[in-house]
Design an enzyme around this catalytic site. Structure first.
Site, PDB file in Angstrom:
ATOM      1  N   ARG A 122     -14.077  13.044   6.728  1.00  0.00           N
ATOM      2  CA  ARG A 122     -12.807  13.704   7.049  1.00  0.00           C
ATOM      3  C   ARG A 122     -12.363  14.599   5.901  1.00  0.00           C
ATOM      4  O   ARG A 122     -11.791  15.675   6.107  1.00  0.00           O
ATOM      5  CB  ARG A 122     -11.733  12.647   7.330  1.00  0.00           C
ATOM      6  CG  ARG A 122     -11.925  11.947   8.672  1.00  0.00           C
ATOM      7  CD  ARG A 122     -11.075  10.698   8.762  1.00  0.00           C
ATOM      8  NE  ARG A 122      -9.680  10.961   8.518  1.00  0.00           N
ATOM      9  CZ  ARG A 122      -8.840  10.101   7.917  1.00  0.00           C
ATOM     10  NH1 ARG A 122      -9.253   8.926   7.515  1.00  0.00           N
ATOM     11  NH2 ARG A 122      -7.584  10.434   7.743  1.00  0.00           N
ATOM     12  N   SER A 182      -7.430   4.038   9.100  1.00  0.00           N
ATOM     13  CA  SER A 182      -8.164   3.980   7.838  1.00  0.00           C
ATOM     14  C   SER A 182      -7.475   3.015   6.872  1.00  0.00           C
ATOM     15  O   SER A 182      -8.103   2.106   6.307  1.00  0.00           O
ATOM     16  CB  SER A 182      -8.227   5.396   7.246  1.00  0.00           C
ATOM     17  OG  SER A 182      -8.619   5.375   5.904  1.00  0.00           O
ATOM     18  N   LYS A 235      -8.607  -1.419   6.086  1.00  0.00           N
ATOM     19  CA  LYS A 235      -8.903  -1.986   4.768  1.00  0.00           C
ATOM     20  C   LYS A 235      -7.929  -3.112   4.430  1.00  0.00           C
ATOM     21  O   LYS A 235      -8.308  -4.135   3.883  1.00  0.00           O
ATOM     22  CB  LYS A 235      -8.850  -0.890   3.705  1.00  0.00           C
ATOM     23  CG  LYS A 235     -10.065   0.035   3.778  1.00  0.00           C
ATOM     24  CD  LYS A 235      -9.945   1.235   2.868  1.00  0.00           C
ATOM     25  CE  LYS A 235      -8.968   2.244   3.391  1.00  0.00           C
ATOM     26  NZ  LYS A 235      -9.090   3.603   2.891  1.00  0.00           N
ATOM     27  N   ASP A 253     -15.047   2.918   7.493  1.00  0.00           N
ATOM     28  CA  ASP A 253     -13.973   3.782   6.984  1.00  0.00           C
ATOM     29  C   ASP A 253     -14.438   4.557   5.762  1.00  0.00           C
ATOM     30  O   ASP A 253     -14.099   5.732   5.593  1.00  0.00           O
ATOM     31  CB  ASP A 253     -12.729   2.959   6.631  1.00  0.00           C
ATOM     32  CG  ASP A 253     -11.682   3.862   5.994  1.00  0.00           C
ATOM     33  OD1 ASP A 253     -11.196   4.760   6.719  1.00  0.00           O
ATOM     34  OD2 ASP A 253     -11.392   3.729   4.797  1.00  0.00           O
ATOM     35  N   HIS A 262       0.853  -1.187   0.000  1.00  0.00           N
ATOM     36  CA  HIS A 262       0.000   0.000   0.000  1.00  0.00           C
ATOM     37  C   HIS A 262       0.889   1.237   0.000  1.00  0.00           C
ATOM     38  O   HIS A 262       1.807   1.350   0.800  1.00  0.00           O
ATOM     39  CB  HIS A 262      -0.912   0.031   1.237  1.00  0.00           C
ATOM     40  CG  HIS A 262      -1.754   1.264   1.272  1.00  0.00           C
ATOM     41  ND1 HIS A 262      -2.954   1.348   0.607  1.00  0.00           N
ATOM     42  CD2 HIS A 262      -1.541   2.468   1.845  1.00  0.00           C
ATOM     43  CE1 HIS A 262      -3.451   2.559   0.777  1.00  0.00           C
ATOM     44  NE2 HIS A 262      -2.616   3.260   1.527  1.00  0.00           N
TER      45      HIS A 262
HETATM   46  N1  URA Z   1      -5.639   6.744   2.482  1.00  0.00           N
HETATM   47  C1  URA Z   1      -6.628   6.147   3.176  1.00  0.00           C
HETATM   48  O1  URA Z   1      -7.124   5.099   2.774  1.00  0.00           O
HETATM   49  N2  URA Z   1      -7.044   6.724   4.314  1.00  0.00           N
HETATM   50  C2  URA Z   1      -6.516   7.865   4.808  1.00  0.00           C
HETATM   51  O2  URA Z   1      -6.920   8.317   5.847  1.00  0.00           O
HETATM   52  C3  URA Z   1      -5.489   8.478   4.071  1.00  0.00           C
HETATM   53  C4  URA Z   1      -5.065   7.891   2.913  1.00  0.00           C
END
Ligand code: URA
Length: 427
Positions: free
Chosen positions: A170, A185, A189, A163, A84
């Site tokens: 946010r 966050s 995932k 999320d 990621h």
């Molecule tokens: N990417 C995400 O998935 N969440 C965040 O809070 C920031 C970047």
């Protein structure tokens, strides 16, 4: 125990620690619509201002995972490894990386997103390949993963829905930049996705969320801690995002560059980072197969790319879209290029049409910025420095404005050492 949103907000407002029960309740009630957006906004702002400790962040992450489904790839019988990136300009690394790691023996289930703001999204890039589909059912995802060794697709609505809702909130309440919220966050995932190993590419610099190394280290340490506690073998590389990666920023432009890397060529920085991340992904998954540098040379990574794209409906041999108009920006002086700012180039590409301002906006497949020099290169006055691509030339002035202050040329002979690509490693 009965709970109410104002008392949870007050706890964090007054710098208290949220209990496990408060966290479980607020995430569940927010997902069900019982806690209102304005209440969650207040809580997110209190977290941004007063922070959360590791226990709170872990529980918050866990509650977001429990808000939806968890995927499971154990039936594959092959170790899984994922990467990621926290997002950058010209960051096309997922495209060559996923098939490369598959060619070396690990399976790569990569759930990706679309771009928002000045950083591009992997799905937008791949959608510039004629016919390619981002939306797959779970069965289709498993079939592509089994046949091609790697799959890149959109995360379904069932994965960490808390999320999804909170991130959108946010985004419009100035609460994205809170390390506990970013870490939970991303990791909710990735843990829900069910990968066995995870390599985080935490970007540092003007084109990244994290502008300095100390913040990036804190984010990386938090995410590695969350992954490890959840049983996912997690490692982070902190990598430079002061200048764009490679020589392109834009959807089809970046696909073209990724294919060059898979064919054994491509810009040195993209190749270096792709190989470094591939080695980490294989080590984290405990796979001692082929070396990634060999898999780029011998065509096996390209073979996996072709299988992966074809399995998702993409025509690997079709020409990629090209923008209708090009405009060349030349060097204003002779000397050494000492600055090509990632944020400036990212905003320029976005204004040309490569990115979107709102989630539902379309993107132009051919739009973006092609770079003809990188920091450290010698340039001559009048030589092409950038080519700007767009279908909508009325955007040129606005796009060029984004480059103001973002390009620096120093007198010939000026000593200049580009930043290393990999700045730190946290395990
Ligand atoms: N990417 C995400 O998935 N969440 C965040 O809070 C920031 C970047």
């Amino acid at each position: 125990m009965s709970m109410d949103a104002p008392s949870v907000i007050r706890t964090k407002r007054d710098r208290g620690e949220l209990t496990d029960a408060q966290i479980d309740w607020v995430i569940d009630a927010y997902t069900r619509g019982e806690v209102a957006d304005e209440q969650m906004s207040a809580l997110a702002m209190a977290i941004l201002l007063n922070g959360m400790n590791l226990r709170e962040i872990s529980r918050w992450t866990d509650a977001m995972i429990r808000s939806g489904v968890r995927m499971d790839f154990s039936a594959l019988g092959v170790p899984t490894s994922d990467k990621h990136s926290t997002g950058g300009v010209g960051d096309k690394i997922t495209l060559p990386l996923a098939p490369l790691v598959a060619a070396c023996g690990a399976a790569v289930p990569q759930l990706s997103g679309r771009g928002l703001g000045h950083t591009g999204g992997t799905l937008d890039k791949l959608e510039s390949i004629p016919g390619w589909r981002a939306l797959l059912s779970n069965d289709e995802m498993m079939t592509v993963l089994r046949d091609a060794g790697a799959v890149i697709c959109a995360a379904g609505d069932g994965l960490a829905p808390a999320d999804k809702k909170l991130y959108a909130l946010r985004d419009v309440t100035g609460t994205v930049e809170a390390i506990p919220l970013i870490a939970s966050s991303i990791m909710s995932k990735k843990i829900a996705e069910g990968t066995g190993a995870l390599v985080l590419d935490v970007k540092v610099g003007s084109g990244a969320f994290m502008k300095n190394l100390a913040d990036a280290q804190e984010l990386a340490r938090t995410m590695v801690g969350l992954g490890t506690n959840a049983g996912v073998n997690t490692v982070a590389l902190l990598t430079d995002m002061s200048t764009p990666l490679g020589l392109t920023a834009g959807n089809a432009l970046e696909v073209r560059e990724s294919v060059e890397v898979l064919a054994g060529g491509g810009p040195a920085d993209v190749v270096e980072l792709t190989i470094a991340l591939a080695r980490e992904m294989l080590a984290a998954a405990g796979v001692q197969g082929k070396d990634p540098a060999d898999a780029l040379r011998d065509g096996s990574a390209m073979d996996h790319w072709r299988r992966m794209i074809t399995a998702q409906g993409g025509d690997v041999d079709a020409p990629l879209p090209v923008a209708r108009e090009q405009h060349v920006i030349t060097a204003s002086a002779s000397g050494v290029l000492t600055q090509l700012d990632a944020y400036a180039v990212g905003v320029c590409a976005w204004r040309l049409g490569a990115g979107r301002a709102r989630k539902e906006d379309p993107v132009q497949a051919g739009a973006g910025v092609e770079m003809h020099a990188k920091p450290g290169d010698t340039v001559t006055a009048g030589q092409p420095l950038l080519t700007l691509h767009t279908d909508t030339p009325e955007r040129y002035d606005y796009a060029i404005e984004a480059l103001t202050g973002g390009i620096g040329i120093s007198p010939a002979g000026t000593a200049f050492t580009p930043n290393p690509i990999v700045l730190d490693r946290i395990a």
